[in-house]
Structures are given as structure tokens and as C-alpha cells.
Write an enzyme that holds these catalytic residues in place. Structure first.
Site, PDB file in Angstrom:
ATOM      1  N   ARG A  29     -25.654  21.632  17.763  1.00  0.00           N
ATOM      2  CA  ARG A  29     -25.594  22.212  16.599  1.00  0.00           C
ATOM      3  C   ARG A  29     -24.297  23.330  16.979  1.00  0.00           C
ATOM      4  O   ARG A  29     -24.246  23.617  18.103  1.00  0.00           O
ATOM      5  CB  ARG A  29     -26.454  23.344  15.890  1.00  0.00           C
ATOM      6  N   LYS A  43     -36.839  26.106  24.214  1.00  0.00           N
ATOM      7  CA  LYS A  43     -36.399  25.121  23.485  1.00  0.00           C
ATOM      8  C   LYS A  43     -36.936  23.680  24.016  1.00  0.00           C
ATOM      9  O   LYS A  43     -36.634  23.463  25.002  1.00  0.00           O
ATOM     10  CB  LYS A  43     -34.939  24.950  23.313  1.00  0.00           C
ATOM     11  N   ARG A  77     -32.099  34.525  16.639  1.00  0.00           N
ATOM     12  CA  ARG A  77     -32.791  34.738  17.794  1.00  0.00           C
ATOM     13  C   ARG A  77     -33.612  36.021  17.748  1.00  0.00           C
ATOM     14  O   ARG A  77     -33.559  36.784  16.706  1.00  0.00           O
ATOM     15  CB  ARG A  77     -32.049  35.040  19.234  1.00  0.00           C
TER      16      ARG A  77
HETATM   17  C1  BTN Z   1     -29.366  21.255  18.673  1.00  0.00           C
HETATM   18  O1  BTN Z   1     -28.180  21.926  19.091  1.00  0.00           O
HETATM   19  O2  BTN Z   1     -30.465  22.007  18.779  1.00  0.00           O
HETATM   20  C2  BTN Z   1     -29.344  20.155  18.014  1.00  0.00           C
HETATM   21  C3  BTN Z   1     -29.325  18.868  19.184  1.00  0.00           C
HETATM   22  C4  BTN Z   1     -29.058  17.568  18.647  1.00  0.00           C
HETATM   23  C5  BTN Z   1     -29.215  16.405  19.701  1.00  0.00           C
HETATM   24  C6  BTN Z   1     -29.302  15.154  19.245  1.00  0.00           C
HETATM   25  S1  BTN Z   1     -29.626  13.943  20.642  1.00  0.00           S
HETATM   26  C7  BTN Z   1     -29.368  12.612  19.500  1.00  0.00           C
HETATM   27  C8  BTN Z   1     -28.446  13.018  18.833  1.00  0.00           C
HETATM   28  N1  BTN Z   1     -27.019  12.541  19.199  1.00  0.00           N
HETATM   29  C9  BTN Z   1     -26.299  13.662  19.492  1.00  0.00           C
HETATM   30  O3  BTN Z   1     -25.071  13.852  20.021  1.00  0.00           O
HETATM   31  N2  BTN Z   1     -26.932  14.862  18.995  1.00  0.00           N
HETATM   32  C10 BTN Z   1     -28.151  14.676  18.580  1.00  0.00           C
END
Ligand code: BTN
Length: 326
Positions: A122, A187, A323
Site C-alpha cells: 500500500r 504485521k 497506528r
Molecule cells: C500492504 O501494504 O499491506 C499490502 C501488501 C500486499 C502484497 C501482495 S503480495 C501479492 C500481491 N502482489 C503484489 O505486488 N502485492 C500484493
């Protein structure tokens, strides 16, 4: 299957395999085998080489396998899966599905990878994605309605994860608005939704889940927040990544397939039950700065209800992160 995948498949049992036999079976030279073994090392795998015995992976691996994942799906879900690919290495599973030609945007396309070289998180952050230790899973869904009908979907998909994980552990896995999977303030995973298309529809959505399963500390030096593996909090004996991936697909499909009809209000109560921030003092960070207040749950579109000195406020997920205040 590429020669890299062939070698990986053989070495995944953690046993020794002689270079000579590998070269013969794959019908390539020993130098070519050696080159591929070096590639495995650059992917973060530890390969032992012992004279007279051959090569082995220091840790045996359960490789992701499309047939096994399909085999774990209930027939009702299988009917919604139009394609399921497992990549040994890819830049990003979300990017892969999003950048297909629009004519190929058909609901139920699924992409998994053993490793992502440019995993996306994100707010433009990278998602650290080492080989073979976690789950990186994306699903594409096509909607006739516009993105407005999908408000809150990324939060609802958090429930796909908590529903699945409730079979693995009862030690407090919860959700942090908008879409972090958290255990003991660390996390465990995250969800990234990306949408292309018209504002009034149709549109294509790609939902990606990243879940830490057994990542080694040495693979996580680029992660800038506390994190945890499912392996360290689970109460079951063993995790099969193939089975877990299938369970996630099951629950994601359940939510994706009729989201515009159900909308977030259908999931609001269940989400609030998983909300680890509810009634806690939090700090909301956005491009315009930090703001302190109390998290008061979510509204029927999945927006955060935030109480500060300025009164009750509704915060849209966009570029805000939350947070706990310490
Ligand atoms: C976050 O920042 O919390 C979201 C993370 C999402 C990661 C997943 S892994 C599968 C999919 N492909 C990516 O490039 N990102 C999502």
C-alpha cells in the site's frame, strides 16, 4: 517447465541430487546445471554442494503447485476459477494480472508466485517477497458496475484471511484498518487492491494478498515495521502452503463474486469483531500530516470513524495509514 523449475522440483525434497544425474535427466550440460544452481542462490535459497553426493537444498520446500491448489478447491469455487498460474519468480502478481490486455480481463484469473522481485504494498511501498517462504496471491475480477460499488471491498477481503486463519490459530489474529492482518501488534499480512476501468463501469479489480508464513529474519531486513510469521503463531502441526492458498482463494471468491450486491454493510459487523483498533487512541498519518484521535470502528462503506478534538470524522482509506498511539 523451465530447467530452473525442473531442478527446483527435484531439490525441493531436501535430498542430495548428483550434478551428473540432473544433467542427464534434464538433457543439459553440467555447466548449465551449475548456472541454474547459482540462480537459486541469488533467489535466496541455500544450496549445499558436497563432493561425491551432489547438491541439496538446506531446507526442503513445499513448492506451490497449480494442480494441488486446484485439487484443494471445493467444486463450487472451481467453477469460478478461469485460470490459475504459479510463477517461480515474477515482478508482482498484481501487476501481472492488471497488465494483461483488457480483452483477457475475465473474472477468476489467479496468479501466485514463489518470489516477487517488485512486490507492491500500500501507499507505493515495496512488499518484501522472498522465495518459497510466504504466500503472494492475486485474483482478477471483472465488474459491470463502477468502482463506487466496490467501496470497502479491500476491508471485506481481510475477512477472507481471518476466516481462513481461524482454523490455524486462536491467538488473536485481527484486522487493522484499512487492510492489515495483525497478530500481537505485528504485521502478518496485507491486502492491496488495484482497479482499472471506467468510473461508471465496467471495471477490473485485482486483489492481492501477501501473507508471512515462514520468512527468515535474514530475508526481512528491508521490512520497516514489526512482523510475524503464521508458523510462529499457529496451533496446527504443519502448514501446507498449497492448502492454505486454496483456502484463501475459496474465501476470496465467496466475497468477490457478489460484492456489488452485498456491499460492505453485509460485512460491517464481522469486520468490527476483528477490529484491533476499536476504541483505542490512534494516530492517522496522511500527506497532510499526523492527527491523533480515537478509532471508532467503520461505517457501512468501510470508512474509518475517527474521533478527535474536532469531533467525529469519516476517513477514507486512500492514502491514510493508522497506528496505535504509544
Ligand atoms: C500492504 O501494504 O499491506 C499490502 C501488501 C500486499 C502484497 C501482495 S503480495 C501479492 C500481491 N502482489 C503484489 O505486488 N502485492 C500484493
Amino acid at each position: 517447465m523451465s530447467s530452473l523449475d525442473e531442478i527446483l522440483l527435484r531439490l525441493s525434497d531436501g535430498q542430495f541430487h548428483s550434478g551428473e544425474v540432473l544433467a542427464k535427466e534434464l538433457e543439459i550440460t553440467r555447466a548449465a546445471i551449475w548456472k541454474q544452481l547459482n540462480k537459486l542462490k541469488t533467489m535466496g535459497l541455500v544450496v549445499d554442494a558436497v563432493r561425491g553426493k551432489g547438491y541439496r537444498l538446506q531446507q526442503p520446500l513445499e513448492l506451490l503447485n497449480a494442480d494441488l491448489i486446484m485439487g484443494h478447491l471445493l467444486s463450487g469455487t472451481k467453477a469460478f476459477v478461469t485460470e490459475l498460474n504459479v510463477h517461480t519468480e515474477i515482478d508482482s502478481t498484481n501487476r501481472f494480472l492488471l497488465q494483461q490486455q483488457e480483452a483477457k480481463h475475465q473474472s477468476g484469473q489467479i496468479c501466485l508466485a514463489e518470489r516477487q522481485t517488485k512486490g507492491r504494498g500500500r501507499r507505493g511501498r515495496p512488499w518484501v517477497s522472498p522465495f518459497g517462504s510466504n504466500i503472494y496471491l492475486s485474483i482478477l475480477w471483472r465488474y459491470e458496475q463502477g468502482p463506487a460499488s466496490l467501496a470497502g471491498l479491500s476491508l471485506a477481503l481481510g475477512l477472507a484471511v481471518t476466516r481462513v486463519l481461524s482454523n490455524y490459530t486462536r491467538t488473536g489474529v485481527g484486522l487493522k484498518w484499512p487492510n492489515d492482518i495483525i497478530c500481537n501488534d505485528k504485521k502478518l499480512g496485507g491486502i492491496l487492491i488495484e482497479i482499472t476501468g471506467e468510473s461508471q463501469g465496467p471495471c477490473t479489480l485485482v486483489a492481492g494478498i501477501g501473507l508471512n508464513i515462514s520468512m527468515h529474519d535474514s530475508q526481512s531486513s528491508d521490512i520497516d515495521q514489526p512482523w510475524v510469521n503464521l508458523k510462529d503463531i499457529m496451533e496446527v502441526e504443519k502448514i501446507s502452503r498449497n492448502k492454505l492458498a486454496a483456502e484463501l482463494v475459496e474465501q476470496m471468491v465467496v466475497i468477490l463474486k457478489d460484492y456489488p450486491e452485498r456491499r460492505f454493510s453485509f460485512y460491517q459487523k464481522e469486520w468490527q469483531e476483528q477490529d484491533i483498533m476499536y476504541n483505542k487512541p490512534v494516530c492517522a498519518t496522511s500527506a497532510s500530516g499526523n492527527k491523533s484521535g480515537i478509532a471508532k470502528g467503520v461505517d457501512s462503506d468501510g470508512n474509518l470513524i475517527f474521533q478527535s478534538d474536532d469531533g467525529l470524522q469519516i476517513i477514507h482509506s486512500g492514502e491514510v495509514s493508522l497506528r496505535l498511539q504509544t
